[in-house]
Design an enzyme around this catalytic site. Structure first.
Site, PDB file in Angstrom:
ATOM      1  N   THR A 184     -17.030  35.894 -16.310  1.00  0.00           N
ATOM      2  CA  THR A 184     -18.294  36.284 -15.985  1.00  0.00           C
ATOM      3  C   THR A 184     -19.490  35.229 -16.395  1.00  0.00           C
ATOM      4  O   THR A 184     -19.100  34.112 -16.763  1.00  0.00           O
ATOM      5  CB  THR A 184     -18.655  37.531 -17.114  1.00  0.00           C
ATOM      6  OG1 THR A 184     -18.735  37.009 -18.359  1.00  0.00           O
ATOM      7  CG2 THR A 184     -17.719  38.692 -17.147  1.00  0.00           C
ATOM      8  N   TYR A 211     -23.893  34.796 -32.473  1.00  0.00           N
ATOM      9  CA  TYR A 211     -22.783  35.541 -31.776  1.00  0.00           C
ATOM     10  C   TYR A 211     -21.730  36.050 -32.669  1.00  0.00           C
ATOM     11  O   TYR A 211     -21.367  37.396 -32.659  1.00  0.00           O
ATOM     12  CB  TYR A 211     -22.448  34.807 -30.646  1.00  0.00           C
ATOM     13  CG  TYR A 211     -21.350  35.631 -29.665  1.00  0.00           C
ATOM     14  CD1 TYR A 211     -21.961  36.712 -28.850  1.00  0.00           C
ATOM     15  CD2 TYR A 211     -20.276  35.281 -29.565  1.00  0.00           C
ATOM     16  CE1 TYR A 211     -21.039  37.508 -27.973  1.00  0.00           C
ATOM     17  CE2 TYR A 211     -19.211  36.134 -28.536  1.00  0.00           C
ATOM     18  CZ  TYR A 211     -19.920  37.089 -27.833  1.00  0.00           C
ATOM     19  OH  TYR A 211     -19.085  37.900 -26.971  1.00  0.00           O
ATOM     20  N   LYS A 268     -20.947  39.897 -33.799  1.00  0.00           N
ATOM     21  CA  LYS A 268     -19.874  40.572 -33.412  1.00  0.00           C
ATOM     22  C   LYS A 268     -18.971  40.981 -34.452  1.00  0.00           C
ATOM     23  O   LYS A 268     -18.271  42.075 -34.688  1.00  0.00           O
ATOM     24  CB  LYS A 268     -18.747  39.686 -32.467  1.00  0.00           C
ATOM     25  CG  LYS A 268     -19.470  39.536 -31.144  1.00  0.00           C
ATOM     26  CD  LYS A 268     -19.510  40.866 -30.312  1.00  0.00           C
ATOM     27  CE  LYS A 268     -20.230  40.745 -28.730  1.00  0.00           C
ATOM     28  NZ  LYS A 268     -20.312  41.984 -28.036  1.00  0.00           N
TER      29      LYS A 268
HETATM   30  N1  NAP Z   1     -17.058  36.914 -20.996  1.00  0.00           N
HETATM   31  C1  NAP Z   1     -15.980  36.910 -22.079  1.00  0.00           C
HETATM   32  O1  NAP Z   1     -15.435  35.968 -22.156  1.00  0.00           O
HETATM   33  C2  NAP Z   1     -16.367  37.554 -22.968  1.00  0.00           C
HETATM   34  C3  NAP Z   1     -15.436  37.660 -24.351  1.00  0.00           C
HETATM   35  C4  NAP Z   1     -15.489  38.546 -25.364  1.00  0.00           C
HETATM   36  C5  NAP Z   1     -16.424  39.500 -25.387  1.00  0.00           C
HETATM   37  N2  NAP Z   1     -17.351  39.686 -24.398  1.00  0.00           N
HETATM   38  C6  NAP Z   1     -18.066  40.641 -24.573  1.00  0.00           C
HETATM   39  O2  NAP Z   1     -18.272  41.437 -23.271  1.00  0.00           O
HETATM   40  C7  NAP Z   1     -19.412  42.024 -23.156  1.00  0.00           C
HETATM   41  C8  NAP Z   1     -19.848  41.939 -21.500  1.00  0.00           C
HETATM   42  O3  NAP Z   1     -20.030  40.657 -21.355  1.00  0.00           O
HETATM   43  P1  NAP Z   1     -19.928  39.998 -19.876  1.00  0.00           P
HETATM   44  O4  NAP Z   1     -19.180  38.904 -20.306  1.00  0.00           O
HETATM   45  O5  NAP Z   1     -19.784  40.976 -18.927  1.00  0.00           O
HETATM   46  O6  NAP Z   1     -21.579  39.322 -19.887  1.00  0.00           O
HETATM   47  P2  NAP Z   1     -22.488  39.146 -18.752  1.00  0.00           P
HETATM   48  O7  NAP Z   1     -21.859  39.104 -17.413  1.00  0.00           O
HETATM   49  O8  NAP Z   1     -23.314  38.021 -19.297  1.00  0.00           O
HETATM   50  O9  NAP Z   1     -23.337  40.596 -18.605  1.00  0.00           O
HETATM   51  C9  NAP Z   1     -23.852  41.071 -19.864  1.00  0.00           C
HETATM   52  C10 NAP Z   1     -24.809  42.303 -19.429  1.00  0.00           C
HETATM   53  O10 NAP Z   1     -25.445  42.551 -20.565  1.00  0.00           O
HETATM   54  C11 NAP Z   1     -26.835  42.763 -20.192  1.00  0.00           C
HETATM   55  N3  NAP Z   1     -27.869  42.350 -21.088  1.00  0.00           N
HETATM   56  C12 NAP Z   1     -27.982  41.152 -21.409  1.00  0.00           C
HETATM   57  N4  NAP Z   1     -29.083  40.938 -22.177  1.00  0.00           N
HETATM   58  C13 NAP Z   1     -29.661  42.008 -22.254  1.00  0.00           C
HETATM   59  C14 NAP Z   1     -30.796  42.410 -22.411  1.00  0.00           C
HETATM   60  N5  NAP Z   1     -31.988  41.657 -23.197  1.00  0.00           N
HETATM   61  N6  NAP Z   1     -31.369  43.625 -22.300  1.00  0.00           N
HETATM   62  C15 NAP Z   1     -30.714  44.865 -21.534  1.00  0.00           C
HETATM   63  N7  NAP Z   1     -29.225  44.344 -21.138  1.00  0.00           N
HETATM   64  C16 NAP Z   1     -28.946  43.110 -21.539  1.00  0.00           C
HETATM   65  C17 NAP Z   1     -27.031  42.122 -18.727  1.00  0.00           C
HETATM   66  O11 NAP Z   1     -27.915  42.824 -18.008  1.00  0.00           O
HETATM   67  P3  NAP Z   1     -29.244  42.145 -17.673  1.00  0.00           P
HETATM   68  O12 NAP Z   1     -29.136  40.657 -17.400  1.00  0.00           O
HETATM   69  O13 NAP Z   1     -29.394  42.925 -16.387  1.00  0.00           O
HETATM   70  O14 NAP Z   1     -30.268  42.634 -18.440  1.00  0.00           O
HETATM   71  C18 NAP Z   1     -25.512  42.329 -18.168  1.00  0.00           C
HETATM   72  O15 NAP Z   1     -25.489  43.572 -17.497  1.00  0.00           O
HETATM   73  C19 NAP Z   1     -20.431  41.625 -24.029  1.00  0.00           C
HETATM   74  O16 NAP Z   1     -20.599  42.420 -25.210  1.00  0.00           O
HETATM   75  C20 NAP Z   1     -19.807  40.172 -24.507  1.00  0.00           C
HETATM   76  O17 NAP Z   1     -19.977  39.843 -25.807  1.00  0.00           O
HETATM   77  C21 NAP Z   1     -17.232  38.987 -23.502  1.00  0.00           C
END
Ligand code: NAP
Length: 238
Positions: free
Chosen positions: A179, A142, A146
């Site tokens: 999330t 990861y 990133k």
């Molecule tokens: N949450 C945090 O604290 C945090 C911190 C820093 C950065 N981020 C970044 O923010 C972004 C959003 O994360 P989030 O926290 O919203 O995560 P999340 O709630 O787990 O959602 C992830 C999304 O990505 C999609 N996804 C995952 N694997 C996939 C696959 N194989 N094919 C197609 N779609 C896929 C999922 O859709 P499906 O499961 O329906 O496919 C879902 O819509 C990411 O890039 C993450 O790295 C998050």
């Protein structure tokens, strides 16, 4: 019409961004993920597994009717297999790079190819992470994916300037968000992830932002030109 192409719209940050954008009838959103939960007259969903590179390569960006603004948000992501190197699952190593790094690169390549001759506002936002800037044990794929998306964005910015291509590109860290990804992080094994207690505390102390709150901040970056000056940026800059 403003057109948005957003990966990972089925939950978390991507869903919240999409729902907020759809409140404006001048916005149309194309979403990409394995599941769909949004029904709206200005929303089109493409079911796709971003770990399936052959399917991804076939995705085409459409010819757009009177576009005012065109935005790609590479948001879909996974923290992947939380384990120390040596204990990792090789298929999950591949999936983590495919979803977090290869898919955004292919999406961006096809987006730039499709819209490079359109003169209107065009923006590419790669959702990055603080994890791309600091080493966290258990998160090797990861963190490195990133870091890769940050550098991909910086190189793209150089190319845009050289080619006078009229795109803007941001690699935007969204902060820590409440999330499913954070749930997966808190469920890791202590021996695979020495920082786990810090993340358990974030949740207990209410330090995680809601997806809706973070989505509003991301949307400010889409709208405000003064926030589009630096390729590597963070919602914490607000
Ligand atoms: N949450 C945090 O604290 C945090 C911190 C820093 C950065 N981020 C970044 O923010 C972004 C959003 O994360 P989030 O926290 O919203 O995560 P999340 O709630 O787990 O959602 C992830 C999304 O990505 C999609 N996804 C995952 N694997 C996939 C696959 N194989 N094919 C197609 N779609 C896929 C999922 O859709 P499906 O499961 O329906 O496919 C879902 O819509 C990411 O890039 C993450 O790295 C998050």
């Amino acid at each position: 019409m403003n057109y948005y192409f957003i990966s990972g719209t089925s939950k978390g940050l991507g869903k919240a961004i999409t729902e907020q954008l759809l409140k404006d009838e001048n916005n149309f959103v194309f979403g990409y993920s394995r599941n769909n939960v949004i029904t709206h007259k200005n929303y089109y969903h493409k079911l796709i597994d971003l770990n399936n590179l052959e399917a991804l390569k076939k995705i085409q960006f459409p010819v757009l009717n009177n576009p005012e603004k065109i935005v790609l948000i590479n948001n879909a992501g996974t923290v992947g297999d939380i384990n120390h190197v040596g204990d990792m699952n090789n298929d999950q190593i591949i999936a983590c790079y495919n979803i977090n790094l290869i898919a955004p690169a292919i999406f961006t390549n096809n987006f730039v190819a499709a819209y490079k001759n359109i003169l209107n506002d065009k923006l590419i936002v790669n959702i990055s992470s603080g994890a791309g800037k600091s080493a966290i044990d258990g998160w090797s794929t990861y963190c490195s994916a990133k870091a890769g998306i940050d550098m991909f964005s910086k190189v793209l910015n150089e190319e845009i300037n050289i080619d006078n291509a009229k795109f803007k590109v941001l690699s935007l860290a969204p902060g820590i968000i409440d999330t499913g990804m954070q749930t997966q992080i808190r469920n890791a094994k202590q021996e695979s992830f020495s920082n786990i207690n810090r993340f358990v505390e974030y949740k207990k102390n209410g330090d995680l932002a809601s997806a809706e709150e973070t989505a509003s901040k991301v949307i400010r970056f889409l709208a405000e030109q003064n926030l589009q000056q630096e390729t590597i940026c963070s919602v914490r800059d607000l």
